[in-house]
Design an enzyme around this catalytic site. Sequence first.
Site, PDB file in Angstrom:
ATOM      1  N   GLY A 451       3.776 -11.298   1.063  1.00 57.94           N
ATOM      2  CA  GLY A 451       2.759 -10.326   0.291  1.00 57.94           C
ATOM      3  C   GLY A 451       2.255  -9.177   1.187  1.00 57.94           C
ATOM      4  N   HIS A 452       1.052  -8.738   0.948  1.00 57.56           N
ATOM      5  CA  HIS A 452       0.356  -7.862   1.697  1.00 57.56           C
ATOM      6  C   HIS A 452      -0.002  -8.293   2.970  1.00 57.56           C
ATOM      7  CE1 HIS A 452      -2.131  -4.170   1.879  1.00 57.56           C
ATOM      8  NE2 HIS A 452      -3.267  -5.084   2.261  1.00 57.56           N
ATOM      9  N   PHE A 453      -0.655  -9.276   3.347  1.00 58.14           N
ATOM     10  CA  PHE A 453      -0.679  -9.558   4.652  1.00 58.14           C
ATOM     11  C   PHE A 453       0.530 -10.061   5.327  1.00 58.14           C
ATOM     12  CE2 PHE A 453      -4.983  -9.229   3.175  1.00 58.14           C
ATOM     13  CZ  PHE A 453      -5.827  -8.452   4.313  1.00 58.14           C
TER      14      PHE A 453
END
Length: 475
Positions: A451-453
Amino acid sequence: MPIKLLVHKSWHVYSAENIAKVKRDEAKARGEEEESDRRSMLADSEARLDRMRKKRKKDHDGKGEGEKALDRQLKGLGPPGADDEREVGGTVIIRPDKGKAKEAEAGPAAPLDPGKHINFWSEFEAGAVKTTSADHEAALQKVIEKEKMDEYTKMYLAKKGEGDMRGWYAREDLKTDREVKEGVEGNLERAYKDGEHKRLADPLALMNSFLKRRKDVLSGAPISRLPPPSSRDRYPIDVLSLIQAPDLPGFGFTVVPEERKYAYTFANFAKTVEAFVDALSLDKYAIYIFDYGAPTGLRLALSRPDSITAIISQNGNAFEEGLGDFWDTIAKYWDDPTQANRDSIRPLTTFEGTKTQYVTGESSPSTIPPETWWLDWTLLQRPGIVDIQLDIFYDYRTNVDLYPTFQKYLSERQPPLLAVWGKNDVIFVPAGAEKFKTVLKDAEVHLIDAGHFALENHHEEIIKLIRAFLAKKGI
């Protein structure tokens, strides 16, 4: 009405006989316990008295002749061998328990006159008592040496830096029971965690570590370890010979004094980072850009294009195609900055909003360390930080306006670029990573199942890609 037959049964546990027996047993047990405690206290008291007697005897036997003579003088006794006599004035008085009352005149005893001066030091002046400062110092040194054997004195001296603190309860190897139980690996792990906790609790520790390494930076010497906070703990220590990872104002442990009236905008972030690299005299560097770090780093590149040797973008966007649905509500705030629209994006700063950014789109969210979002959310609870974050959301619109300028820089300068992107990111979607290929002919793009991280669970995979990229570019 039901009949309560149970209480009439002779074998019922709540019979009067059983209750009385239980009370008798409890009273007997209490009495035995009290007697045991009394005997224990008595034995402990006797043991302490015995230790005190032995210590007193040992102290007395260890005294020198001068100390023994002083003791005898204070008790009113004469020299050794004359315990039956003591001298008062000029007359030798025989002790009554000897059964003899003789008096030997050593000279006329002058009557005491209350109106005249009484000299208490007459014996010293007459030379009857011989003592020197050397004798006094020697006696005092003996007392000090004996006091050092006292446990409380040892601990006091240790606190002053004059000895090792070691109480009577300490083991011979000076280890605690916890250290023995945990073993070497457990102790090392706990020491590391304690050290990390202290480092994270000091807002200036990271900046101070940068400044202390200024000389190494100027000489080009590699820094073996520079542990950054928060999610950057997943970043490899040995990927680059030198890593500098400051927190932007309003993030992490960076604190801006209120008197500076700092405006939390991306233009100011870029100026702050420029001041940071100037403080370290950094002339050439590759930049690792992620999230808000992307427009900040690209603004730095616009200001100092000759300093950039390479760009590594991990979910760091520079194209409108890379903006996901996450930005729809924020875009309404850009178009109409009312209080209602501002409050509509406030949930993004809550605990659930913070956690969601970490786990959404992650292939194995349960393996992400929960302290990551707990730390971020805890830091958000500082006074004024939530409003600062809302201001930054609003100012991001200036980055969208600069996207064409960023793209022009990339197209003209053609810096080496590696884009490692979580393909399930809903904030900056993979289309933003693919768009780098339209302006950079040698852009290297990798989409991973994250995902984002992405660093939280896929740092090993990202490390390999970064190493290969840097080796290929000769950086």
